[in-house]
Scaffold this motif. Structure first.
Motif, PDB file in Angstrom:
ATOM      1  N   CYS A   1       0.839  -1.211   0.000  1.00 52.01           N
ATOM      2  CA  CYS A   1       0.000   0.000   0.000  1.00 52.01           C
ATOM      3  C   CYS A   1       0.873   1.260   0.000  1.00 52.01           C
ATOM      4  CB  CYS A   1      -0.915   0.045   1.225  1.00 52.01           C
ATOM      5  SG  CYS A   1      -2.016  -1.334   1.345  1.00 52.01           S
ATOM      6  N   HIS A   2       1.917   1.257  -0.800  1.00 49.76           N
ATOM      7  CA  HIS A   2       2.833   2.412  -0.822  1.00 49.76           C
ATOM      8  C   HIS A   2       2.360   3.427  -1.865  1.00 49.76           C
ATOM      9  CE1 HIS A   2       6.440   4.819  -1.189  1.00 49.76           C
ATOM     10  NE2 HIS A   2       6.879   4.257  -0.070  1.00 49.76           N
ATOM     11  N   PRO A   3       2.349   4.720  -1.501  1.00 46.12           N
ATOM     12  CA  PRO A   3       1.862   5.739  -2.446  1.00 46.12           C
ATOM     13  C   PRO A   3       2.589   5.725  -3.798  1.00 46.12           C
ATOM     14  CG  PRO A   3       2.272   6.709  -0.292  1.00 46.12           C
ATOM     15  CD  PRO A   3       2.732   5.294  -0.201  1.00 46.12           C
ATOM     16  N   ALA A   4       3.895   5.352  -3.785  1.00 50.62           N
ATOM     17  CA  ALA A   4       4.662   5.360  -5.046  1.00 50.62           C
ATOM     18  C   ALA A   4       4.162   4.319  -6.050  1.00 50.62           C
ATOM     19  CB  ALA A   4       6.144   5.136  -4.751  1.00 50.62           C
ATOM     20  N   SER A   5       3.344   3.385  -5.594  1.00 49.08           N
ATOM     21  CA  SER A   5       2.839   2.353  -6.522  1.00 49.08           C
ATOM     22  C   SER A   5       1.527   2.777  -7.189  1.00 49.08           C
ATOM     23  CB  SER A   5       2.637   1.029  -5.784  1.00 49.08           C
ATOM     24  OG  SER A   5       1.549   1.134  -4.879  1.00 49.08           O
ATOM     25  N   ILE A   6       0.924   3.857  -6.729  1.00 50.48           N
ATOM     26  CA  ILE A   6      -0.407   4.241  -7.238  1.00 50.48           C
ATOM     27  C   ILE A   6      -0.416   4.468  -8.757  1.00 50.48           C
ATOM     28  CG2 ILE A   6      -2.300   5.942  -7.111  1.00 50.48           C
ATOM     29  CD1 ILE A   6      -1.632   6.340  -4.160  1.00 50.48           C
ATOM     30  N   PRO A   7       0.523   5.268  -9.324  1.00 47.51           N
ATOM     31  CA  PRO A   7       0.444   5.502 -10.775  1.00 47.51           C
ATOM     32  C   PRO A   7       0.488   4.211 -11.595  1.00 47.51           C
ATOM     33  CG  PRO A   7       1.990   7.020  -9.749  1.00 47.51           C
ATOM     34  CD  PRO A   7       1.617   6.018  -8.711  1.00 47.51           C
ATOM     35  N   SER A   8       1.375   3.273 -11.226  1.00 51.18           N
ATOM     36  CA  SER A   8       1.454   2.046 -12.031  1.00 51.18           C
ATOM     37  C   SER A   8       0.217   1.169 -11.834  1.00 51.18           C
ATOM     38  CB  SER A   8       2.743   1.277 -11.767  1.00 51.18           C
ATOM     39  OG  SER A   8       2.956   1.111 -10.403  1.00 51.18           O
ATOM     40  N   MET A   9      -0.361   1.166 -10.642  1.00 44.41           N
ATOM     41  CA  MET A   9      -1.571   0.361 -10.429  1.00 44.41           C
ATOM     42  C   MET A   9      -2.762   0.945 -11.197  1.00 44.41           C
ATOM     43  SD  MET A   9      -0.815  -2.308  -8.633  1.00 44.41           S
ATOM     44  CE  MET A   9       0.437  -2.210  -9.893  1.00 44.41           C
ATOM     45  N   LEU A  10      -2.834   2.270 -11.267  1.00 46.45           N
ATOM     46  CA  LEU A  10      -3.911   2.902 -12.046  1.00 46.45           C
ATOM     47  C   LEU A  10      -3.754   2.556 -13.526  1.00 46.45           C
ATOM     48  CD1 LEU A  10      -4.104   6.437 -10.375  1.00 46.45           C
ATOM     49  CD2 LEU A  10      -5.888   4.684 -10.342  1.00 46.45           C
ATOM     50  N   MET A  11      -2.495   2.552 -13.988  1.00 49.16           N
ATOM     51  CA  MET A  11      -2.237   2.247 -15.394  1.00 49.16           C
ATOM     52  C   MET A  11      -2.661   0.804 -15.733  1.00 49.16           C
ATOM     53  SD  MET A  11       1.253   3.102 -17.409  1.00 49.16           S
ATOM     54  CE  MET A  11       1.797   4.352 -16.310  1.00 49.16           C
ATOM     55  N   VAL A  12      -2.318  -0.108 -14.845  1.00 49.60           N
ATOM     56  CA  VAL A  12      -2.674  -1.521 -15.080  1.00 49.60           C
ATOM     57  C   VAL A  12      -4.204  -1.684 -15.122  1.00 49.60           C
ATOM     58  CG1 VAL A  12      -2.631  -3.847 -14.068  1.00 49.60           C
ATOM     59  CG2 VAL A  12      -0.547  -2.465 -14.078  1.00 49.60           C
ATOM     60  N   LEU A  13      -4.888  -1.098 -14.139  1.00 49.73           N
ATOM     61  CA  LEU A  13      -6.345  -1.269 -14.082  1.00 49.73           C
ATOM     62  C   LEU A  13      -7.028  -0.631 -15.296  1.00 49.73           C
ATOM     63  CD1 LEU A  13      -8.926  -2.173 -12.677  1.00 49.73           C
ATOM     64  CD2 LEU A  13      -8.815  -0.133 -11.237  1.00 49.73           C
ATOM     65  N   ASP A  14      -6.493   0.471 -15.752  1.00 51.96           N
ATOM     66  CA  ASP A  14      -7.100   1.177 -16.889  1.00 51.96           C
ATOM     67  C   ASP A  14      -6.805   0.525 -18.241  1.00 51.96           C
ATOM     68  OD1 ASP A  14      -8.778   3.259 -16.196  1.00 51.96           O
ATOM     69  OD2 ASP A  14      -7.134   4.636 -15.740  1.00 51.96           O
ATOM     70  N   ASP A  15      -5.880  -0.402 -18.266  1.00 47.61           N
ATOM     71  CA  ASP A  15      -5.483  -1.019 -19.548  1.00 47.61           C
ATOM     72  C   ASP A  15      -6.393  -2.206 -19.866  1.00 47.61           C
ATOM     73  OD1 ASP A  15      -4.283  -2.211 -21.683  1.00 47.61           O
ATOM     74  OD2 ASP A  15      -2.337  -2.545 -20.726  1.00 47.61           O
ATOM     75  N   SER A  16      -7.344  -1.981 -20.767  1.00 48.60           N
ATOM     76  CA  SER A  16      -8.313  -3.063 -21.038  1.00 48.60           C
ATOM     77  C   SER A  16      -7.694  -4.206 -21.845  1.00 48.60           C
ATOM     78  CB  SER A  16      -9.567  -2.514 -21.713  1.00 48.60           C
ATOM     79  OG  SER A  16      -9.196  -1.714 -22.799  1.00 48.60           O
ATOM     80  N   THR A  17      -6.441  -4.027 -22.324  1.00 52.13           N
ATOM     81  CA  THR A  17      -5.794  -5.146 -23.031  1.00 52.13           C
ATOM     82  C   THR A  17      -4.987  -6.010 -22.057  1.00 52.13           C
ATOM     83  OG1 THR A  17      -3.763  -3.898 -23.509  1.00 52.13           O
ATOM     84  CG2 THR A  17      -5.551  -3.719 -25.118  1.00 52.13           C
ATOM     85  N   GLU A  18      -4.836  -5.557 -20.821  1.00 53.35           N
ATOM     86  CA  GLU A  18      -4.067  -6.325 -19.825  1.00 53.35           C
ATOM     87  C   GLU A  18      -4.880  -7.545 -19.379  1.00 53.35           C
ATOM     88  OE1 GLU A  18      -1.803  -7.870 -18.373  1.00 53.35           O
ATOM     89  OE2 GLU A  18      -0.628  -6.249 -17.447  1.00 53.35           O
ATOM     90  N   HIS A  19      -4.175  -8.602 -18.983  1.00 54.16           N
ATOM     91  CA  HIS A  19      -4.807  -9.850 -18.511  1.00 54.16           C
ATOM     92  C   HIS A  19      -5.702  -9.535 -17.297  1.00 54.16           C
ATOM     93  CE1 HIS A  19      -5.265 -13.913 -16.958  1.00 54.16           C
ATOM     94  NE2 HIS A  19      -4.593 -14.394 -17.977  1.00 54.16           N
ATOM     95  N   GLU A  20      -6.887 -10.144 -17.269  1.00 50.51           N
ATOM     96  CA  GLU A  20      -7.850  -9.810 -16.200  1.00 50.51           C
ATOM     97  C   GLU A  20      -7.321 -10.131 -14.800  1.00 50.51           C
ATOM     98  OE1 GLU A  20     -11.200 -12.111 -17.619  1.00 50.51           O
ATOM     99  OE2 GLU A  20     -10.745 -13.743 -16.226  1.00 50.51           O
TER     100      GLU A  20
END
Ligand SMILES: [Fe+2]
Ligand SMILES: [Fe+2]
Length: 370
Positions: free
Chosen positions: A272-291
């Protein structure tokens, strides 16, 4: 709680967890599952009951819930859960994410009797199941090696010391069982095992070595996972080392293996580190990423705490963005079901973690399945 009260409690928890009608909300059923897990540790009778209730809950049709059931069975570390886990791994009609979690749970229990079945599914048609079987075989082999036994003995004595002194180290006695033991940089494996068990040996200066190992695709998945958990341990130490370790882990999100990427997201969920937020948002927003990866990113975002409560580096803007992104995918009818459901559970967790009337954060960030 008296024995009778906790038995009654188990009955009502079973009703909630095993409500297959859809009338009990999913987040409530998750809470019931975590409570059952907690009660299982209180007596052998409860352990047996918990395994039986959780095994029954596999009749549900939610892959999200079922992969969590498999995860919890593994974390109970009781061989009596193995027949259920074996059945799930062998059932080709189950979602691959659930079968993957069953194989991982078999690795967590670490009973060599399952090596044969894991060998068999090392050739499964699903790549995540194949990779998980490979990891579980490596973990069980490691656990039964001299180094693995030394690590286990050191952890047990560190736990005893912690219990006697009433303190908890970085690797607390109730830390989840990782799919691979954290790598160490010490030359002597015995020394390394001792200091790792006491949670003392992970520092920022080791980040380059761990990062190099994490990203080296010539190494086995097991070795690379070991580096991942070593970086997690560095990050647990906080400070600038934590930021460096989180950024090193984020580099692993470009890896070709969805299993590997989902585990990075899981580790971010633990931290739950703040520095991970941008990459986690990117992963969730990527509809081509594995579910499976998006699901893990959603759950990691559910553990985020509003500005000022932890490292204080995520501003209000970040928090609002997390909330909006989770709400968006929770309601998106086109998104895979497991992604939608993960966002619903994450929103519930976010609400709970940021509710000032709650004294403690929910156990979920470390309890949810990878
Ligand atoms: Fe997983
Ligand atoms: Fe998961």
């Amino acid at each position: 709680m008296t024995a009778a009260a906790s038995t009654n409690n188990m009955d009502s928890l079973e009703k909630s967890l095993c409500d297959f009608t859809g009338s009990t909300p999913l987040d409530q059923r998750f809470r019931s599952l975590f409570t059952i897990k907690g009660l299982a540790a209180t007596s052998d009778q409860h352990m047996q009951r918990a395994i039986s209730i959780i095994s029954h809950a596999f009749s549900d049709d939610s892959a999200l819930l079922k992969h969590e059931l498999a995860y919890v069975l593994g974390q109970l570390e009781d061989s009596r859960a193995l027949p259920t886990l074996k059945r799930i791994l062998e059932d080709g009609d189950q979602d691959a994410m659930v079968r993957h979690e069953a194989a991982e749970a078999m690795g967590a229990i670490s009973d060599p009797s399952v090596l044969l079945v894991l060998e068999q599914y090392r050739n499964d048609s699903d790549v995540s199941v194949r990779e998980t079987c490979e990891l579980a075989i490596s973990k069980i082999t490691f656990d039964n090696s001299d180094e693995g036994r030394a690590l286990k003995a050191s952890k047990a004595s560190a736990r005893l010391k912690q219990e006697q002194s009433g303190s908890h180290g970085v690797e607390s006695a109730f830390a989840p069982i990782d799919p691979a033991p954290a790598m160490t940089s010490s030359a002597s494996s015995k020394e390394a095992a001792k200091s790792e068990a006491e949670g003392q040996s992970y520092t920022a200066d080791q980040v380059p070595l761990f990062q190099q190992t994490l990203l080296d695709t010539n190494l086995s998945l097991f070795e690379r996972y070991r580096a991942m958990f070593a970086l997690r341990n560095v990050a647990h130490g906080g400070g600038e080392g934590a930021v460096q370790a989180v950024l090193a882990l984020a580099k692993g999100l470009k890896d070709g293996s969805a299993l590997f990427r989902h585990e990075i997201c899981f580790v971010f969920g633990e931290l739950c580190h703040p520095a991970s937020i941008p990459s986690m948002l990117m992963v969730l927003d990527d509809s081509t990423e594995h579910e499976m990866v998006r699901h893990e990113a959603a759950e990691a975002l559910g553990g985020i705490v509003e500005e000022g409560e932890e490292d204080g580096k995520n501003g209000d803007g970040d928090f609002t963005k997390v909330l909006e992104t989770l709400q968006k995918w929770a309601q998106d009818g086109e998104a895979p079901r497991v992604v939608r459901e993960s966002c619903i559970v994450a929103l519930d967790e976010l609400k709970y973690n940021n509710d000032p009337t709650q004294f403690h954060r929910i156990e979920a960030p470390t309890a949810v399945a990878a």
